[in-house]
Design a protein around this motif. Structure first.
Motif, PDB file in Angstrom:
ATOM      1  N   ILE A  22      -1.406 -62.005  31.097  1.00 30.98           N
ATOM      2  CA  ILE A  22      -1.470 -60.564  31.329  1.00 30.98           C
ATOM      3  C   ILE A  22      -0.988 -59.856  30.065  1.00 30.98           C
ATOM      4  O   ILE A  22       0.144 -60.077  29.633  1.00 30.98           O
ATOM      5  N   PRO A  23      -1.820 -59.000  29.465  1.00 27.40           N
ATOM      6  CA  PRO A  23      -1.414 -58.297  28.239  1.00 27.40           C
ATOM      7  C   PRO A  23      -0.317 -57.265  28.521  1.00 27.40           C
ATOM      8  O   PRO A  23      -0.012 -56.952  29.683  1.00 27.40           O
ATOM      9  N   PRO A  24       0.285 -56.707  27.478  1.00 26.10           N
ATOM     10  CA  PRO A  24       1.289 -55.645  27.655  1.00 26.10           C
ATOM     11  C   PRO A  24       0.673 -54.405  28.308  1.00 26.10           C
ATOM     12  O   PRO A  24      -0.545 -54.216  28.302  1.00 26.10           O
ATOM     13  N   PHE A  25       1.558 -53.560  28.830  1.00 23.12           N
ATOM     14  CA  PHE A  25       1.118 -52.323  29.481  1.00 23.12           C
ATOM     15  C   PHE A  25       1.345 -51.127  28.556  1.00 23.12           C
ATOM     16  O   PHE A  25       2.235 -51.120  27.706  1.00 23.12           O
ATOM     17  N   ALA A  26       0.509 -50.094  28.764  1.00 24.03           N
ATOM     18  CA  ALA A  26       0.639 -48.845  28.015  1.00 24.03           C
ATOM     19  C   ALA A  26       0.188 -47.700  28.913  1.00 24.03           C
ATOM     20  O   ALA A  26      -0.503 -47.918  29.917  1.00 24.03           O
ATOM     21  N   GLY A  27       0.591 -46.491  28.574  1.00 23.08           N
ATOM     22  CA  GLY A  27       0.199 -45.321  29.355  1.00 23.08           C
ATOM     23  C   GLY A  27       0.988 -45.143  30.631  1.00 23.08           C
ATOM     24  O   GLY A  27       0.656 -44.289  31.455  1.00 23.08           O
ATOM     25  N   CYS A  28       2.023 -45.945  30.826  1.00 24.93           N
ATOM     26  CA  CYS A  28       2.850 -45.844  32.039  1.00 24.93           C
ATOM     27  C   CYS A  28       3.958 -44.813  31.770  1.00 24.93           C
ATOM     28  O   CYS A  28       5.050 -45.154  31.317  1.00 24.93           O
ATOM     29  N   ARG A  29       3.634 -43.593  32.052  1.00 24.79           N
ATOM     30  CA  ARG A  29       4.567 -42.528  31.684  1.00 24.79           C
ATOM     31  C   ARG A  29       4.549 -41.446  32.768  1.00 24.79           C
ATOM     32  O   ARG A  29       3.530 -40.813  33.029  1.00 24.79           O
ATOM     33  N   GLY A  30       5.667 -41.287  33.409  1.00 22.76           N
ATOM     34  CA  GLY A  30       5.872 -40.178  34.326  1.00 22.76           C
ATOM     35  C   GLY A  30       6.891 -39.251  33.708  1.00 22.76           C
ATOM     36  O   GLY A  30       6.633 -38.581  32.712  1.00 22.76           O
ATOM     37  N   ARG A  31       8.097 -39.258  34.261  1.00 24.52           N
ATOM     38  CA  ARG A  31       9.178 -38.482  33.658  1.00 24.52           C
ATOM     39  C   ARG A  31       9.742 -39.151  32.416  1.00 24.52           C
ATOM     40  O   ARG A  31      10.371 -38.517  31.575  1.00 24.52           O
ATOM     41  N   GLU A  32       9.509 -40.459  32.324  1.00 23.25           N
ATOM     42  CA  GLU A  32      10.020 -41.210  31.172  1.00 23.25           C
ATOM     43  C   GLU A  32       9.085 -42.374  30.890  1.00 23.25           C
ATOM     44  O   GLU A  32       8.335 -42.813  31.765  1.00 23.25           O
ATOM     45  N   PRO A  33       9.088 -42.900  29.683  1.00 23.43           N
ATOM     46  CA  PRO A  33       8.220 -44.038  29.342  1.00 23.43           C
ATOM     47  C   PRO A  33       8.604 -45.281  30.147  1.00 23.43           C
ATOM     48  O   PRO A  33       9.774 -45.645  30.214  1.00 23.43           O
ATOM     49  N   LEU A  34       7.590 -45.916  30.722  1.00 24.54           N
ATOM     50  CA  LEU A  34       7.836 -47.105  31.535  1.00 24.54           C
ATOM     51  C   LEU A  34       7.087 -48.334  31.016  1.00 24.54           C
ATOM     52  O   LEU A  34       7.121 -49.386  31.666  1.00 24.54           O
ATOM     53  N   ASP A  35       6.429 -48.188  29.871  1.00 27.28           N
ATOM     54  CA  ASP A  35       5.684 -49.324  29.325  1.00 27.28           C
ATOM     55  C   ASP A  35       6.566 -50.560  29.120  1.00 27.28           C
ATOM     56  O   ASP A  35       6.190 -51.661  29.545  1.00 27.28           O
ATOM     57  N   PRO A  36       7.734 -50.428  28.510  1.00 30.51           N
ATOM     58  CA  PRO A  36       8.580 -51.622  28.314  1.00 30.51           C
ATOM     59  C   PRO A  36       8.995 -52.259  29.637  1.00 30.51           C
ATOM     60  O   PRO A  36       9.113 -53.492  29.721  1.00 30.51           O
ATOM     61  N   LEU A  37       9.207 -51.433  30.662  1.00 28.66           N
ATOM     62  CA  LEU A  37       9.630 -51.970  31.956  1.00 28.66           C
ATOM     63  C   LEU A  37       8.555 -52.872  32.549  1.00 28.66           C
ATOM     64  O   LEU A  37       8.839 -54.030  32.930  1.00 28.66           O
ATOM     65  N   PHE A  38       7.313 -52.373  32.635  1.00 23.88           N
ATOM     66  CA  PHE A  38       6.247 -53.165  33.252  1.00 23.88           C
ATOM     67  C   PHE A  38       5.816 -54.330  32.372  1.00 23.88           C
ATOM     68  O   PHE A  38       5.475 -55.398  32.889  1.00 23.88           O
TER      69      PHE A  38
END
Length: 213
Positions: free
Chosen positions: A175-191
């Motif tokens: 599974i590649p890294p995630f990007a664009g996961c942003r609501g109130r704060e960046p969540l790319d590193p989390l996922f």
């Protein structure tokens, strides 16, 4: 005198018949070329797709399907091409080993699903972008934005015995890294930290659907 005239007429008719028979053209023989029946290059079939994927880092299962694969199987070259369609799946997993988390997961196919048939086995490849939405952590919604997905398609290699009516295919993929996961704060590193990486397994069942007249 009459007899002589009649005989002369009969002789003239017979002579004309003989001459006509001598000069009549010989009928042309028409030959019909018989060709061997042509082997059909391909057959079009539709499969129902069901399965499950084990996400290695989360040690949780993601249900897949029921979806469809509209495929064309080329009997001459032993190749398969098809269009894969999969519905969203609701996943449940435990984040960090103790936080219950739910998410809607979409596997969005990119391009054609392709494969080959050789010695009774099929090898296929499908590329899918993995999208996340409706994430909730411990029952509380987590805003991930509308474009939370992998940075590139996951390339999934599948293999199993070839049977036209039903096939069981398995594979291992990353599974590649995630990007664009942003609501109130960046969540790319989390996922990316929770989900991305190698060792994810997938098991699919392809069941031939009846032909609609």
């Amino acid at each position: 005198m009459r007899i002589a005239v009649v005989l002369a007429a009969v002789a003239a008719v017979l002579g004309a018949a003989v001459i006509g028979a001598a000069v009549a053209p010989t009928p042309v023989e028409h030959r019909v070329e018989v060709r061997a029946p042509r082997l059909a290059a391909g057959i079009k079939v539709d499969y129902r797709v069901d399965g499950v994927s084990r996400i290695f880092k989360l040690q949780s299962d993601l249900a897949i399907g029921p979806g469809t694969l509209a495929a064309e199987i080329d009997l001459l070259t032993g190749t398969i091409t098809g269009d894969l369609t999969l519905p969203p799946s609701d996943g449940y997993f435990i984040a960090f080993g103790f936080v219950p988390t739910t998410a809607r997961t979409e596997l969005v196919p990119v391009g054609k699903t392709t494969g080959t048939i050789k010695e009774g086995r099929v090898k296929a490849n499908a590329k899918v972008v993995i999208k996340l939405g409706d994430v909730a952590v411990n029952g509380q919604p987590l805003d991930v934005g509308p474009a939370c997905q992998t940075t590139e398609p996951a390339s999934i290699d599948l293999e199993g015995p070839f049977q036209l009516d039903k096939m069981q295919l398995t594979g291992v993929y990353s599974i590649p890294p995630f990007a664009g996961c942003r609501g109130r704060e960046p969540l790319d590193p989390l996922f990316t930290g929770l989900i991305s990486g190698p060792g994810n397994t997938i098991d699919l069942t392809l069941t031939l659907l009846p032909t609609v007249p």
